[in-house]
Design a protein around this motif. Sequence first.
Motif: not given
Length: 382
Positions: A300-315
């Motif tokens: 999506e061209g927004r690599p800096s959003t990776a951490g937040a996406r991942y955190r939500t998925a793990v939680r």
Amino acid sequence: MGDPWDLVVVGGGPAGAATALGALSAAPDLRVLLLDRAAFPRDKACGDGVSPEAADVLAGLGVPGLLDDWTPVRRLDLSHGSRRVSRQMRRAVRVVPRTVLDDRLVAAAVAAGARLERHRVRKVRVRGDAVAVDDDLAARVVVGADGAYSVVRRAAGVPEVRHRAVALRGYVATPPRWSGRQVIAFDPRRRQAYAWCFDRGDGLANVGYGAFGTDGLTRAVLLRRLGELLPGTMDGPGDGADWRGHHLPLSSWRWTQPDGRLLLTGDAAGLVNPMTGEGIHYAVATGALAGRAAAAAVTEGRPSTAGARYRTAVRTLLGPHLRHSVVAARLSVLPAVLTAGIVAADRDQRVFDDLVDLGLGSGRLTRRVVAGLARALTPTRC
Ligand SMILES: Cc1cc2nc3c(=O)[nH]c(=O)nc-3n(C[C@H](O)[C@H](O)[C@H](O)COP(=O)(O)OP(=O)(O)OC[C@H]3O[C@@H](n4cnc5c(N)ncnc54)[C@H](O)[C@@H]3O)c2cc1C
């Protein structure tokens, strides 16, 4: 530094290989570099128990039946002093040496399109719109799958894991009475400690001893307690082969994943079940989620959003389970509760199944378990 890689994965254990597989299954054209300081096949201190939930995750990553040529083990024996339970698990575990498991996983990641290089990462720095890995590599997103002493964790500013255990394992000829079994003997002399003997099904068993904390737990102490709790596994110096020890960074109530381009998986994320020491399921489950989050953020061209996406998925996937397993681990510090768990599991197959799901998979502390514990703790009237 050349063109940045879409994703650099530091560490090629189960978490790292699953990260690469997760990313490439979501975006097959992604440029993924998998770095490990070791050449594969490589050994890793482990009980080698691969849970059915870990196998499910791998199947979902496009590698079904990866371990089907290893013997399924269904019988689990638990003891604490004179209390025992021996039951069939609902689903089989496989006991597979890490020289085999990790090598197959890395090969699957390479077959899916990842590039594997031998390289020890020393420095990771986020610089504007890229991450510098040592002096010669750049990436849009970096996943830390570099185990219990993670360099990426330090770079992300996440504090060291406070709760650690230490464990030592070796291989012996399977004692005939424990053939086809996973045997766990909790240590009545030390809290949160147990010896194990896991039959691999090929004539050898993985045996070991692990304990919460690290104080005074020398190799000699670990070996002595193993021999005392499971006589016949380690009866004297020179018994067994390939002894190897390691720290386990145990999960705690809070799990931290910062926003941004640095993601932490498996042991690097401090994810090891504090009740059992199981970490392979968490490693592949979080690896798969990190890979997918990184792929979505980059495409999506927004690599800096990776951490937040991942955190939500793990939680979403593991949040309640992680909290329940921490509560269960704290309760089981009390010898009476540990014994009650064994009694309750012996009385009721469903309690046994729930405890196995909590210790090896992503189960919860069910009402059935709580009621079973309460009943076993209540003194009977004569
Ligand atoms: C004695 C023992 C028994 C255990 N028994 C079990 C069990 O039976 N079942 C279970 O599920 N779990 C068990 N665990 C836990 C399990 O071993 C770990 O949770 C699991 O290995 C975590 O996988 P990972 O990929 O996160 O890390 P690892 O498997 O530790 O892989 C990390 C990788 O990163 C590489 N690396 C590290 N630093 C760098 C660097 N700077 N640069 C490049 N590469 C680097 C390493 O070479 C390694 O290949 C046990 C642990 C121990 C110690």
